[in-house]
Design an enzyme around this catalytic site. Structure first.
Site, mmCIF file in Angstrom:
data_model
loop_
_atom_site.group_PDB
_atom_site.id
_atom_site.type_symbol
_atom_site.label_atom_id
_atom_site.label_comp_id
_atom_site.label_asym_id
_atom_site.label_seq_id
_atom_site.Cartn_x
_atom_site.Cartn_y
_atom_site.Cartn_z
ATOM 1 N N GLU A 336 3.071 -5.375 0.164
ATOM 2 C CA GLU A 336 4.306 -4.793 -0.365
ATOM 3 C C GLU A 336 5.384 -5.827 -0.726
ATOM 4 O O GLU A 336 6.526 -5.718 -0.294
ATOM 5 C CB GLU A 336 4.862 -3.777 0.632
ATOM 6 C CG GLU A 336 3.903 -2.632 0.878
ATOM 7 C CD GLU A 336 4.435 -1.601 1.865
ATOM 8 O OE1 GLU A 336 4.260 -0.411 1.590
ATOM 9 O OE2 GLU A 336 5.005 -1.976 2.907
HETATM 10 C C1 ACM Z 1 0.975 -1.506 5.073
HETATM 11 O O1 ACM Z 1 0.825 -0.338 5.495
HETATM 12 N N1 ACM Z 1 2.035 -1.802 4.326
HETATM 13 C C2 ACM Z 1 0.010 -2.538 5.372
#
Ligand code: ACM
Length: 703
Positions: A336
């Site tokens: 992310e």
């Molecule tokens: C995640 O759930 N961002 C690894």
């Protein structure tokens, strides 16, 4: 309490029927004849099911004369393991046992034989196999290394049965080894802080179901949770004072090693780094100041991968952490990264242009390569989230797939090791049955070649920390994670969901005795909401509810890490055992051609109880503001119960309901299936089945 059903029948309120309760507490008795492999083991409480088992008539008495001897290779870890085993066994049977293993095997009826030491640092592919043979006179556990002894002793404890007055082990021969070498649990200690005792009790639970990798998510936007002696501002400014000292980390590592569990630290980089940057803003891709995040999501703060001083910092930091955490693998996160700061920084844009780096994904790949060189210097290999899957990674990298099975397949096709977490996210509040069906080598892996399949190492359950506090985290992890543990240990043919639930119930009880709090915390939290005297009334409702998953919770109200997690939604178990057993009951009743009288009666009794509970709960609604949000749910459960009772009346009488009734009930069922107070009644599907059966004019049973 006397209530009318829709057709004017009078019914007395009843307590939860014994039959339904007895479904929960199944007592296992020894089999009477040698039986086929799987069915026989399914009658014991062993979870995960061993690879090969044969079972014979009879038992080996476990009483005060029980003596244990350790033969072959010995070390302090094995002695501690034997000691824990003896203490747990004597707690179970209620008879004091010899305080330690005895050295004369002639006197001991339970012999443990270990062939050789385990590797000094536990790693992928270490031998965890064991063999257990129990005859009426002796029990013998043998294993190539201490890891097998550790696994085998958990099996022995799960095999102990009570037969009237006395405890015994069934006469079994078990040969066991895991299907996957990576059977992990991630615990996020950043969104909400988890003290060491929470970690230790969860390590105990992991060992009880033979899990072997503890993935410690130690840094994120909301916290940096490890003491750094080289960069003390990391824990001083990044943690609100809630971090593990290096001595505490060593204590946890020793605790895990004693239980045959590897510990993989995760330092999530280059995104999810607000807490690092609160301490060292000069590492960021944009000028600060930065603060520890109090909410969650994907944030902009990110490391600047174009600065040499970042790599100098990480070299020292990773050197420090590499000497603290012995495992060969080091988790670098990598998930992310929104790239916003990278796309607006003139120096970063210039760097990309100079180096012909076409986009932010490539820039992250550049960062990962620099990171890999540093980790390599300290003898570490990389594991990261599936976003790091880019050309140019070393083949030793392991990809943790969280966004979908396709990333796992892609990883192993490209020659990397892979583990699966998609489908094992505990914060989605799915059932154990759902997680149980998710197989790293399931349908999605069908097209892979054998060498590609061999690179799938296993999986990890993930306990993200947004909606868990020390009080309720165990109830979100256990017992559902035990179903995942079985999927990762046992053969794929072990897939009988009903039997899994039967054994899961036993595991759930055992884990409480081991110090886990998944059941006691439920009770305590409900008592806090309702007051002691009204606890039973609230529990009747709460047992029928299920919390919504993280996505819905996140959208429903504004949460921060300071919001108390003390509401009904935080207390209620992720999976309603009562609703599941009710669904089984409805299923049995309705799949029989004429309905089953006892089952139909029992359904009626339960529905009356649930319907009438609303009146009791409404009467105490003003006890606390935490209780008030339960009232609309309670009313919904009352309506559902009334619908179910009406449907039963139609089924009983054989009359077909008017179409308008059917339509009205479907509307009600749709409304009931919407979250209230972030909770859902878990009986909607069963009531729908009753309505459908009424409309199909099921014949009344013969009376
Ligand atoms: C995640 O759930 N961002 C690894």
């Amino acid at each position: 309490m006397v209530k009318k059903t829709c057709k004017g029948q009078i019914n007395m309120n009843v307590v939860l029927s014994r039959r339904l309760l007895s479904l929960v507490f199944v007592l296992v008795t020894p089999v009477s004849a040698p039986a086929a492999e799987l069915p026989s083991m399914r009658r014991t409480g062993v979870l995960p099911l061993p690879r090969h088992t044969s079972i014979q008539e009879g038992g080996f008495a476990v009483d005060g004369k029980f003596r244990l001897s350790l033969l072959g290779y010995q070390d302090p870890r094995l002695f501690r393991c034997a000691d824990r085993f003896l203490r747990r066994l004597e707690q179970k049977i209620g008879i004091p046992l010899a305080p330690e293993p005895i050295s004369d095997p002639g006197e001991a009826a339970f012999e443990i034989h270990c062939s050789a030491p385990a590797n000094p640092i536990q790693g992928i592919g270490d031998d965890e196999s064991y063999r257990l043979e129990v005859t009426s006179l002796r029990a013998h556990l043998s294993a190539p290394t201490p890891l097998g002894v550790i696994r085998g002793l958990e099996t022995v404890l799960q095999l102990v049965e009570l037969d009237g007055q006395s405890f015994f082990l069934p006469l079994v021969t078990i040969e066991d080894q895991p299907r996957f070498c990576w059977r992990g649990l991630l615990v996020d200690v950043c969104r909400h802080w988890m003290p060491l005792e929470v970690i230790k009790r969860n390590l105990d639970a992991m060992a009880a179901v033979k899990m072997n990798v503890f993935h410690w998510h130690l840094s994120d936007d909301q916290g940096f949770r490890v003491e750094s002696k080289l960069f003390p501002k990391l824990h001083q400014l990044g943690s609100d004072g809630n971090y593990y000292s290096q001595d505490e980390i060593r204590d946890a590592l020793a605790y895990a090693r004693d239980r045959g569990i590897r510990v993989i630290p995760e330092f999530d980089m280059p995104g999810h780094t607000s807490a690092w940057l609160a301490a060292y803003p000069e590492l960021a891709a944009a000028p600060g100041p930065y603060r520890i995040a109090r909410t969650w999501g994907v944030f902009d703060p990110c490391m600047d991968p174009t600065q040499e001083k970042l790599y100098d910092f990480l070299d020292s930091f990773i050197g420090e952490m590499a000497s603290l955490f012995p495992d060969e693998y080091f988790h670098i996160g990598g998930d992310e990264v929104n790239g916003r700061q990278w796309s607006t920084s003139p120096t970063i844009l210039a760097f990309k242009k100079r180096r012909h780096i076409k986009d932010n994904r490539e820039l992250q790949a550049y960062f990962n390569q620099r990171l890999a060189a540093i980790l390599g210097k300290y003898g570490k290999r990389i594991i990261g989230w599936d976003e790091i899957l880019r050309p140019g990674l070393a083949q030793s990298v392991i990809i943790q797939s969280w966004r979908g099975h396709a990333f796992l397949a892609d990883s192993v096709r490209q020659g990397y090791g892979g583990i699966l977490s998609h489908g094992y996210y505990l914060d989605h509040m799915e059932t154990a049955a759902m997680h149980y069906k998710v197989d790293p080598l399931g349908e999605d892996a069908a097209d892979l070649s054998e060498p590609e399949k061999a690179r799938i190492l296993g999986g990890e359950a993930c306990m993200w920390g947004e909606f868990v506090a020390p009080e309720n985290i165990d109830s979100r992890i256990w017992p559902r994670t035990a179903a995942i543990a079985e999927r990762l240990w046992s053969s794929p043919e072990v897939n009988d969901v009903q039997d899994m639930y039967r054994r899961l119930e036993r595991v759930a009880q055992e884990l409480e005795l081991l110090g886990l709090t998944h059941r006691t915390s439920y009770r305590h939290m409900l008592q806090r909401i309702s007051g002691d005297q009204n606890f039973g009334t609230l529990k009747t409702l709460a047992d029928l509810l299920q919390p919504v998953g993280i996505g819905t919770r996140h959208r429903t109200r504004k949460y921060t890490s300071m919001t108390p997690l003390n509401r009904l939604v935080d207390a209620v178990s992720p999976e309603s055992a009562t609703a599941r057993l009710f669904a089984d009951l409805v299923d049995r009743a309705l799949t029989h051609q004429h309905g089953l009288r006892n089952e139909l009666q029992e359904i009626r009794h339960l529905l009356i109880r649930w319907r009438d509970n609303h009146e009791h709960l409404s009467a105490i609604a003003n006890h606390s503001f935490l209780l008030t949000e339960a009232i609309p749910l309670s009313e919904t459960v009352q309506k559902l119960s009334n619908t179910g009772l009406c449907a039963l009346d139609y089924v009983d009488s054989g009359q077909k309901p008017a179409k308008a009734w059917h339509t009205e009930q479907l509307e009600l069922l749709d409304l009931a299936d919407k979250p209230q107070a972030e909770l859902l009644p878990a009986i909607v599907a069963s009531i729908k089945r009753l309505v459908a059966a009424a409309s199909a004019s099921l014949q009344a049973p013969n009376r």
